[in-house]
Scaffold this motif. Sequence first.
Motif, short mmCIF file in Angstrom:
data_model
loop_
_atom_site.label_atom_id
_atom_site.label_comp_id
_atom_site.label_asym_id
_atom_site.label_seq_id
_atom_site.Cartn_x
_atom_site.Cartn_y
_atom_site.Cartn_z
N ILE A 352 0.84 -1.20 0.00
CA ILE A 352 0.00 0.00 0.00
C ILE A 352 0.87 1.25 0.00
N GLU A 353 1.92 1.23 0.79
CA GLU A 353 2.83 2.37 0.84
C GLU A 353 3.59 2.53 -0.47
N ALA A 354 3.95 1.38 -1.11
CA ALA A 354 4.72 1.44 -2.35
C ALA A 354 3.89 1.97 -3.51
N SER A 355 2.57 1.93 -3.41
CA SER A 355 1.74 2.46 -4.49
C SER A 355 1.75 3.99 -4.53
N GLY A 356 2.26 4.64 -3.49
CA GLY A 356 2.32 6.09 -3.47
C GLY A 356 3.58 6.60 -4.15
N PRO A 357 3.81 7.90 -4.09
CA PRO A 357 4.99 8.47 -4.76
C PRO A 357 6.30 8.08 -4.11
N ALA A 358 6.31 7.91 -2.78
CA ALA A 358 7.55 7.55 -2.08
C ALA A 358 7.21 6.67 -0.89
N ILE A 359 8.19 5.86 -0.47
CA ILE A 359 8.00 4.94 0.64
C ILE A 359 8.65 5.54 1.87
N ALA A 360 7.89 5.64 2.96
CA ALA A 360 8.41 6.22 4.20
C ALA A 360 9.44 5.28 4.82
N PRO A 361 10.43 5.81 5.52
CA PRO A 361 11.48 4.95 6.10
C PRO A 361 10.96 3.95 7.11
N GLN A 362 9.88 4.27 7.85
CA GLN A 362 9.40 3.33 8.85
C GLN A 362 8.88 2.03 8.25
N TYR A 363 8.44 2.05 6.99
CA TYR A 363 7.98 0.82 6.35
C TYR A 363 9.17 -0.07 5.98
N PHE A 364 10.29 0.52 5.60
CA PHE A 364 11.50 -0.27 5.42
C PHE A 364 11.95 -0.88 6.74
N ASN A 365 11.87 -0.08 7.82
CA ASN A 365 12.23 -0.62 9.13
C ASN A 365 11.33 -1.78 9.53
N LEU A 366 10.03 -1.67 9.22
CA LEU A 366 9.09 -2.75 9.55
C LEU A 366 9.43 -4.02 8.79
N TYR A 367 9.72 -3.89 7.51
CA TYR A 367 10.03 -5.07 6.70
C TYR A 367 11.31 -5.77 7.18
N TYR A 368 12.37 -4.98 7.37
CA TYR A 368 13.63 -5.59 7.77
C TYR A 368 13.58 -6.11 9.21
N ALA A 369 12.81 -5.46 10.09
CA ALA A 369 12.65 -5.96 11.46
C ALA A 369 11.93 -7.30 11.46
N PHE A 370 10.93 -7.44 10.61
CA PHE A 370 10.24 -8.73 10.51
C PHE A 370 11.20 -9.84 10.05
N CYS A 371 12.00 -9.56 9.03
CA CYS A 371 12.94 -10.57 8.54
C CYS A 371 14.02 -10.89 9.58
N VAL A 372 14.49 -9.87 10.31
CA VAL A 372 15.50 -10.10 11.35
C VAL A 372 14.93 -10.95 12.48
N ALA A 373 13.63 -10.88 12.71
CA ALA A 373 13.01 -11.73 13.74
C ALA A 373 12.79 -13.16 13.26
N VAL A 374 12.48 -13.34 11.98
CA VAL A 374 12.15 -14.68 11.47
C VAL A 374 13.40 -15.50 11.15
N LEU A 375 14.41 -14.89 10.55
CA LEU A 375 15.57 -15.64 10.07
C LEU A 375 16.35 -16.35 11.19
N PRO A 376 16.57 -15.74 12.38
CA PRO A 376 17.26 -16.51 13.42
C PRO A 376 16.47 -17.72 13.89
N ALA A 377 15.13 -17.60 13.97
CA ALA A 377 14.32 -18.76 14.37
C ALA A 377 14.45 -19.89 13.35
N MET A 378 14.47 -19.55 12.06
CA MET A 378 14.64 -20.57 11.03
C MET A 378 16.02 -21.21 11.11
N SER A 379 17.05 -20.40 11.37
CA SER A 379 18.40 -20.95 11.46
C SER A 379 18.54 -21.91 12.63
N LEU A 380 17.99 -21.53 13.80
CA LEU A 380 18.06 -22.41 14.96
C LEU A 380 17.28 -23.71 14.72
#
Length: 588
Positions: A352-380
């Motif tokens: 939804i944010e990407a459909s606009g003219p620019a993407i706010a930095p907090q949405y990048f933080n949300l995406y990368y925070a989600f991946c940083v939380a999931v990837l260690p659990a998968m590795s363990l």
Amino acid sequence: MGHGARAAAAQSRGGRGRGGRQGHRSGQVQKAEAAPDKESQVDKGTEETGAAAPPQQKSWLVRHFSLLLRRDRQAQKAGQLFSGLLALNVVFLGGAFICSMIFNKVAITLGDVWILLAVLKVLSLLWLLYYAAGTTRRPHAVLYRDPHAGPIWVRGSLVLFGSCTVCLNAFRVGYDISHIDCKSQLELVFPVIEMVFISIQTWVLWKHCKDCVQVQTNFTRCGLMLTLATNLLLWVLAVINDSMHREIEAELSDLMEKFSGQGNNTCLCLNATVCGVFRKGYLMLYPFSTEYCLICCTVLFVMWKNVGRRLAHHTGAHPSTPSFHLHGVILGPLLGLLTLVAGVCVFVLFQIEASGPAIAPQYFNLYYAFCVAVLPAMSLACLAGTAIHGLEERELDTLKNPTRSLDVVLLMGAALGQMGIGYFSIVAIVATRPHELLNRLILAYSLLLILQHIAQNLFIIEGLHRRPLWEAAPQSSSRKQEAEPARRGSLLELGQGLRRASRAYIHSYSHLNWKRRALKEISLFLILCNITLWMMPAFGIHPEFENGLEKDFYGYQTWFAIVNFGLPLGVFYRMHSVGGLVEVYLGA
């Protein structure tokens, strides 16, 4: 007295005669008994001296048959070598055109590359039609079908990505038609040719991906290699060519200048809404084109390996793999579903944010925070599963399995895509601004992504090389049938034996030990996590390209090529990992 003496002499002569005959017979028996001893002594002597026994004379039929087999193997090797050289030359020719287009855009243009690829697509299309309508319809053409080739998830992905690629070219045609005043009509021909080529290729590969062709083998090998080389060149061009993306960005900037009263570009779309749909659809479906080319190359290579292959009768049928059941597994699916729901929410917010003219930095933080939380659990989870594999009682499957070897190669090769993007991101962040929050998240994400790929590859490869439990059941049942040959004659008793075997199978799977249960929990958790990480880049979310850090560091064209090389491989890796994890789950 005289009569008695004559009788005694006659008796003594008779005794000597009988004794002589008995002695003669005993001598013959001794000679006959001594003969094997001499032969055994000769054999022992030859064994001790190392001299070989005289070879048995083979019949003419056996010698003729072995000669034919040797010639057939030599012809097969020669056909593979010639077809491989054909594909290599086609790839080198197309690569030379594409590199010349990059470094000398005046002498070799994008139109010249499209013309070469159009010729290759037409030739491949003619061969595909001939193969489907001619070669496979000949007598004794397809005597065997490889049960391991073309599983349902591969064919489903082929149809899905093929359909998306056809839609991509349809959006391209619509975009070109909306700009027909400033574009050549010849440019409309190339997407149409590609749509026809992809449609027919998808149909042929879906229908004939398991074939082991026995007629016209050399021609079939050359056709398969030509089609494979064409798909490989399409993938290379899709990775490198950013002309359409640059054109869309230039049009958007001109459109903004026109609204501000400064633009003077006349090559603009009259209907902004329709052009916006075409642009958005093209940019969203672009990764599917590269993904489709990779899957086609894989399927065509397997078909090429199966040309002229003769399978044993017991390998012609599908193995009796068990159906997919949970068997009381709860924790893994629950955690996986929570990850999937959270991933869908992050995906929707980012889109939804990407459909606009620019993407706010907090949405990048949300995406990368989600991946940083999931990837260690998968590795363990992967490391724990690898450790449990080492504690298992199941023996390693050391038999030669071409399909499993190809799965391992594809798994290792596809992992290079996201790992390559991760290493390039690490270098860019460390060399520029490593202290900002977003850059720290990207750095952690890149490191964890590399570690997760390594751990997951270890877990899947270790699981694929373990002998599944359901493969041992037919052997034990066959031994019981051999021990009781009298029971084979009755169909009724055979049915009772099958029912007993099925009850034993259900009993064994209803009582899972802790190791098998843990492997199933881990496999299901990883399956749902890989589906989540497959969905996010496959359907248009590309923060690696949108955050701007690596693009500013490496330059637009270089980072465009890196991302378009790595992202399709990453999508293919997640999809291929799901297939491997399903096999690990079923085998546990």
